[in-house]
Design a protein around this motif. Structure first.
Motif, PDB file in Angstrom:
ATOM      1  N   LEU A   1      47.124  36.821  63.964  1.00 10.24           N
ATOM      2  CA  LEU A   1      46.798  37.363  62.649  1.00 10.24           C
ATOM      3  C   LEU A   1      47.593  38.638  62.382  1.00 10.24           C
ATOM      4  O   LEU A   1      48.074  39.291  63.311  1.00 10.24           O
ATOM      5  CB  LEU A   1      45.300  37.680  62.558  1.00 10.24           C
ATOM      6  CG  LEU A   1      44.325  36.523  62.796  1.00 10.24           C
ATOM      7  CD1 LEU A   1      42.889  37.038  62.729  1.00 10.24           C
ATOM      8  CD2 LEU A   1      44.543  35.404  61.787  1.00 10.24           C
ATOM      9  N   ASP A   2      47.712  38.987  61.112  1.00 11.94           N
ATOM     10  CA  ASP A   2      48.344  40.255  60.750  1.00 11.94           C
ATOM     11  C   ASP A   2      47.539  41.393  61.371  1.00 11.94           C
ATOM     12  O   ASP A   2      46.326  41.523  61.147  1.00 11.94           O
ATOM     13  CB  ASP A   2      48.380  40.405  59.228  1.00 11.94           C
ATOM     14  CG  ASP A   2      49.056  41.696  58.802  1.00 11.94           C
ATOM     15  OD1 ASP A   2      50.270  41.670  58.560  1.00 11.94           O
ATOM     16  OD2 ASP A   2      48.356  42.728  58.729  1.00 11.94           O
ATOM     17  N   ARG A   3      48.209  42.232  62.159  1.00 11.92           N
ATOM     18  CA  ARG A   3      47.493  43.233  62.948  1.00 11.92           C
ATOM     19  C   ARG A   3      46.965  44.381  62.099  1.00 11.92           C
ATOM     20  O   ARG A   3      45.940  44.980  62.429  1.00 11.92           O
ATOM     21  CB  ARG A   3      48.407  43.731  64.069  1.00 11.92           C
ATOM     22  CG  ARG A   3      48.656  42.656  65.122  1.00 11.92           C
ATOM     23  CD  ARG A   3      49.662  43.090  66.147  1.00 11.92           C
ATOM     24  NE  ARG A   3      51.012  43.087  65.602  1.00 11.92           N
ATOM     25  CZ  ARG A   3      52.072  43.586  66.245  1.00 11.92           C
ATOM     26  NH1 ARG A   3      51.925  44.146  67.423  1.00 11.92           N
ATOM     27  NH2 ARG A   3      53.266  43.530  65.696  1.00 11.92           N
ATOM     28  N   ARG A   4      47.625  44.705  61.017  1.00  3.79           N
ATOM     29  CA  ARG A   4      47.102  45.748  60.128  1.00  3.79           C
ATOM     30  C   ARG A   4      45.768  45.320  59.530  1.00  3.79           C
ATOM     31  O   ARG A   4      44.799  46.094  59.504  1.00  3.79           O
ATOM     32  CB  ARG A   4      48.104  46.037  59.021  1.00  3.79           C
ATOM     33  CG  ARG A   4      47.586  46.991  57.936  1.00  3.79           C
ATOM     34  CD  ARG A   4      48.640  47.220  56.864  1.00  3.79           C
ATOM     35  NE  ARG A   4      48.134  48.002  55.746  1.00  3.79           N
ATOM     36  CZ  ARG A   4      47.541  47.471  54.680  1.00  3.79           C
ATOM     37  NH1 ARG A   4      47.361  46.147  54.599  1.00  3.79           N
ATOM     38  NH2 ARG A   4      47.111  48.240  53.698  1.00  3.79           N
ATOM     39  N   ARG A   5      45.691  44.092  59.062  1.00  2.50           N
ATOM     40  CA  ARG A   5      44.444  43.608  58.472  1.00  2.50           C
ATOM     41  C   ARG A   5      43.336  43.527  59.513  1.00  2.50           C
ATOM     42  O   ARG A   5      42.162  43.798  59.210  1.00  2.50           O
ATOM     43  CB  ARG A   5      44.676  42.243  57.827  1.00  2.50           C
ATOM     44  CG  ARG A   5      45.641  42.297  56.641  1.00  2.50           C
ATOM     45  CD  ARG A   5      45.876  40.930  56.045  1.00  2.50           C
ATOM     46  NE  ARG A   5      46.852  40.985  54.962  1.00  2.50           N
ATOM     47  CZ  ARG A   5      47.268  39.918  54.284  1.00  2.50           C
ATOM     48  NH1 ARG A   5      46.786  38.714  54.577  1.00  2.50           N
ATOM     49  NH2 ARG A   5      48.163  40.058  53.322  1.00  2.50           N
TER      50      ARG A   5
ATOM     51  N   LEU B   1      51.754  44.260  59.768  1.00  2.00           N
ATOM     52  CA  LEU B   1      52.176  44.165  61.171  1.00  2.00           C
ATOM     53  C   LEU B   1      51.999  42.721  61.609  1.00  2.00           C
ATOM     54  O   LEU B   1      50.909  42.318  62.007  1.00  2.00           O
ATOM     55  CB  LEU B   1      51.336  45.103  62.045  1.00  2.00           C
ATOM     56  CG  LEU B   1      51.412  46.590  61.682  1.00  2.00           C
ATOM     57  CD1 LEU B   1      50.367  47.382  62.451  1.00  2.00           C
ATOM     58  CD2 LEU B   1      52.805  47.126  61.963  1.00  2.00           C
ATOM     59  N   PRO B   2      53.057  41.909  61.533  1.00  2.00           N
ATOM     60  CA  PRO B   2      52.935  40.477  61.824  1.00  2.00           C
ATOM     61  C   PRO B   2      52.451  40.223  63.246  1.00  2.00           C
ATOM     62  O   PRO B   2      52.631  41.059  64.138  1.00  2.00           O
ATOM     63  CB  PRO B   2      54.368  39.954  61.636  1.00  2.00           C
ATOM     64  CG  PRO B   2      55.036  40.971  60.773  1.00  2.00           C
ATOM     65  CD  PRO B   2      54.415  42.282  61.133  1.00  2.00           C
ATOM     66  N   PRO B   3      51.828  39.073  63.489  1.00  2.00           N
ATOM     67  CA  PRO B   3      51.354  38.741  64.838  1.00  2.00           C
ATOM     68  C   PRO B   3      52.496  38.662  65.834  1.00  2.00           C
ATOM     69  O   PRO B   3      53.633  38.354  65.476  1.00  2.00           O
ATOM     70  CB  PRO B   3      50.670  37.378  64.654  1.00  2.00           C
ATOM     71  CG  PRO B   3      51.219  36.835  63.383  1.00  2.00           C
ATOM     72  CD  PRO B   3      51.520  38.016  62.515  1.00  2.00           C
ATOM     73  N   THR B   4      52.187  38.928  67.105  1.00  2.00           N
ATOM     74  CA  THR B   4      53.233  39.036  68.122  1.00  2.00           C
ATOM     75  C   THR B   4      53.834  37.696  68.515  1.00  2.00           C
ATOM     76  O   THR B   4      54.953  37.663  69.039  1.00  2.00           O
ATOM     77  CB  THR B   4      52.673  39.705  69.389  1.00  2.00           C
ATOM     78  OG1 THR B   4      51.527  38.974  69.834  1.00  2.00           O
ATOM     79  CG2 THR B   4      52.273  41.135  69.103  1.00  2.00           C
TER      80      THR B   4
ATOM     81  N   PRO C   1      43.176  46.845  71.724  1.00  2.00           N
ATOM     82  CA  PRO C   1      44.474  46.556  72.350  1.00  2.00           C
ATOM     83  C   PRO C   1      45.630  46.578  71.366  1.00  2.00           C
ATOM     84  O   PRO C   1      46.776  46.824  71.751  1.00  2.00           O
ATOM     85  CB  PRO C   1      44.274  45.158  72.944  1.00  2.00           C
ATOM     86  CG  PRO C   1      43.215  44.538  72.105  1.00  2.00           C
ATOM     87  CD  PRO C   1      42.297  45.666  71.720  1.00  2.00           C
ATOM     88  N   VAL C   2      45.340  46.329  70.084  1.00  2.00           N
ATOM     89  CA  VAL C   2      46.397  46.303  69.074  1.00  2.00           C
ATOM     90  C   VAL C   2      47.051  47.675  68.951  1.00  2.00           C
ATOM     91  O   VAL C   2      48.274  47.793  68.821  1.00  2.00           O
ATOM     92  CB  VAL C   2      45.829  45.859  67.712  1.00  2.00           C
ATOM     93  CG1 VAL C   2      46.932  45.760  66.671  1.00  2.00           C
ATOM     94  CG2 VAL C   2      45.100  44.530  67.848  1.00  2.00           C
ATOM     95  N   ASN C   3      46.246  48.733  69.007  1.00  2.00           N
ATOM     96  CA  ASN C   3      46.775  50.085  68.851  1.00  2.00           C
ATOM     97  C   ASN C   3      47.842  50.392  69.898  1.00  2.00           C
ATOM     98  O   ASN C   3      48.883  50.981  69.596  1.00  2.00           O
ATOM     99  CB  ASN C   3      45.640  51.106  68.975  1.00  2.00           C
ATOM    100  CG  ASN C   3      44.558  50.898  67.945  1.00  2.00           C
ATOM    101  OD1 ASN C   3      44.838  50.650  66.781  1.00  2.00           O
ATOM    102  ND2 ASN C   3      43.313  50.994  68.366  1.00  2.00           N
ATOM    103  N   ILE C   4      47.593  49.996  71.149  1.00  2.00           N
ATOM    104  CA  ILE C   4      48.519  50.313  72.235  1.00  2.00           C
ATOM    105  C   ILE C   4      49.813  49.538  72.075  1.00  2.00           C
ATOM    106  O   ILE C   4      50.916  50.087  72.210  1.00  2.00           O
ATOM    107  CB  ILE C   4      47.863  49.997  73.593  1.00  2.00           C
ATOM    108  CG1 ILE C   4      46.570  50.801  73.752  1.00  2.00           C
ATOM    109  CG2 ILE C   4      48.822  50.305  74.738  1.00  2.00           C
ATOM    110  CD1 ILE C   4      45.734  50.377  74.930  1.00  2.00           C
TER     111      ILE C   4
END
Length: 416
Positions: free
Chosen positions: A283-287, A396-399, A327-330
């Motif tokens: 998923l989009d990480r910002r959302r 922030l698109p998914p990894t 974990p997204v923040n790191i």
């Protein structure tokens, strides 16, 4: 798992390891994180006991929490930066050993001064292993960095959640002076890390501090916004963890009931982090970060005005939602500054936590002036403020989708 000779082979990169080997390394690092954060959390479930033994105010308790956290959190980005060129496995294991031996002895402290000394010394070990563990996890993660980082970070979250449960069981049969009985967990895990985690290639580049210009460059804005959001979210967790047992005493509930609330909240934070790490790969990480912040407000605002059973359910829901973005923040911070991955891990895992613990003192003073319930109710506003900090971020698109996303983030972060 490979042989001992393979484990000690120098300059082995995570990308060269098999999938099974990578998984084993990440799980072992998560176990080390679990053990280290378990010891770092031992003070919190014993707060009410230390208050009674040493006649401490809530503000004094907040200062003690600050002593340990300033030691283990503020130094994380510093250690992470200057130890970039060392074998990260050794840094991780040595830090875990220090934290294990010192922090498992806090129950033996004869007074608040000695308690503060032990917390400060043990915090040095915590500051050593946190950033090195995050770097090792990234190196051995392969393409699923979000999920791998969630496993590592939530190993620590599980350790934090286990501490109040273990203390509750200990206090039913012994006294706080017997906390040293928890020491074998960390000793065994540190030994396993020394023996089975492969050595990693040290950087051949001289260690340089980031230029001040790069810190104020427009390309660094995203990193600062993420950092501020992490501070506010961490502050919400710190306030709840520090005051929930005191709140329970104010409500007439037992210490065991208060520790149950604390344990449930921390376990739900761990579960939310694992779920968030998995979702961030798709998923989009910002959302995802925005949803975690804004949706956590209702349950955390209501939890302090209902029955014990209601508070238990609301804290489980609020903790899980709030931790979806942990974990997204790191990962995002490492992508913004890939040449300083260890230092950025320390900033997001350590410095942000340290700042949040400093900000705990006003909440402790508010609890002394009014009540812990009032302070906890005020802390419910913090996740929403954290969400507001994230609104200016780009998508922030998914990894697991375009690798160009990570490359564009790195270009923006390192520009200047």
């Amino acid at each position: 798992m490979s042989s001992m000779e393979d484990a000690e082979a120098p300059a082995m990169e995570g990308s060269e390891a098999s999938g099974r080997h990578r998984l084993g390394v990440i799980l072992l690092l998560a176990m080390g994180h679990l053990a280290g954060d378990f010891y770092a959390m031992l003070l919190t479930p014993l707060i009410q006991d230390f208050r009674e033994a040493f006649s401490l105010s809530v503000t004094a308790v907040a200062v003690l929490v600050n002593v340990g956290s300033l030691s283990n959190s503020t130094l994380q980005p510093i250690f992470g930066h200057f130890l970039e060129r060392f074998d990260q496995k050794s840094v991780f294991a040595v830090g875990l050993l220090i934290a294990t031996v010192v922090l498992s002895c806090i129950g033996l402290a004869p007074g608040p001064v000695w308690l503060g000394v032990l917390l400060a010394l043990g915090g040095l070990g915590v500051a050593l292993f946190h950033p090195s563990g995050a770097v090792l996890t990234s190196r051995f993660a392969g393409p699923r960095r979000g999920l791998a980082m969630s496993v590592y970070t939530n190993g620590g979250a599980i350790g934090i959640a286990l501490a109040p449960l273990a203390v509750t069981l200990l206090m039913e049969r012994a006294t706080r002076e017997m906390c040293w009985l928890f020491m074998p967990l960390g000793l065994a895990t540190a030994t396993a890390v020394f023996g089975f985690v492969p050595r990693t290639a040290a950087s051949s580049e001289p260690t340089r501090l980031p230029r001040w210009r790069s810190l104020v460059h427009p390309g660094a804005r995203s990193a600062w916004l993420v950092f501020l959001s992490v501070v506010l979210r961490s502050l919400a967790v710190v306030v709840i963890a520090s005051l929930v047992v005191i709140h329970s005493a104010e409500r007439g509930w037992s210490k065991a009931e208060g520790r149950l609330l604390l344990t449930a909240f921390l376990f739900s934070c761990a579960a939310g982090g694992v779920i968030g790490g998995y979702l961030s790969d798709y998923l989009d990480r910002r959302r995802l970060m925005l949803a975690a912040c804004f949706l956590a407000f209702p349950p955390l605002a209501a939890a302090w005005h209902v029955s014990h059973q209601g508070a238990l359910a609301l804290l489980i829901a609020g903790g899980a939602v709030l931790s979806l973005s942990t974990p997204v923040n790191i990962v995002v911070a490492q992508e913004l500054h890939p040449n300083h991955a260890s230092a950025m891990s320390g900033v997001m895992m350590g410095l942000a936590w340290s700042v949040s613990v400093v900000l705990l003192v006003p909440f402790g003073a508010l609890a002394d002036l009014t009540s812990a319930t009032t302070a906890l109710s005020a802390s419910a506003l913090l996740p929403g403020l954290a969400g507001l900090c994230l609104l200016p971020l780009p998508d922030l698109p998914p990894t697991v989708r375009p690798k160009a996303a990570a490359e564009s983030l790195a270009s923006a972060g390192e520009n200047g």
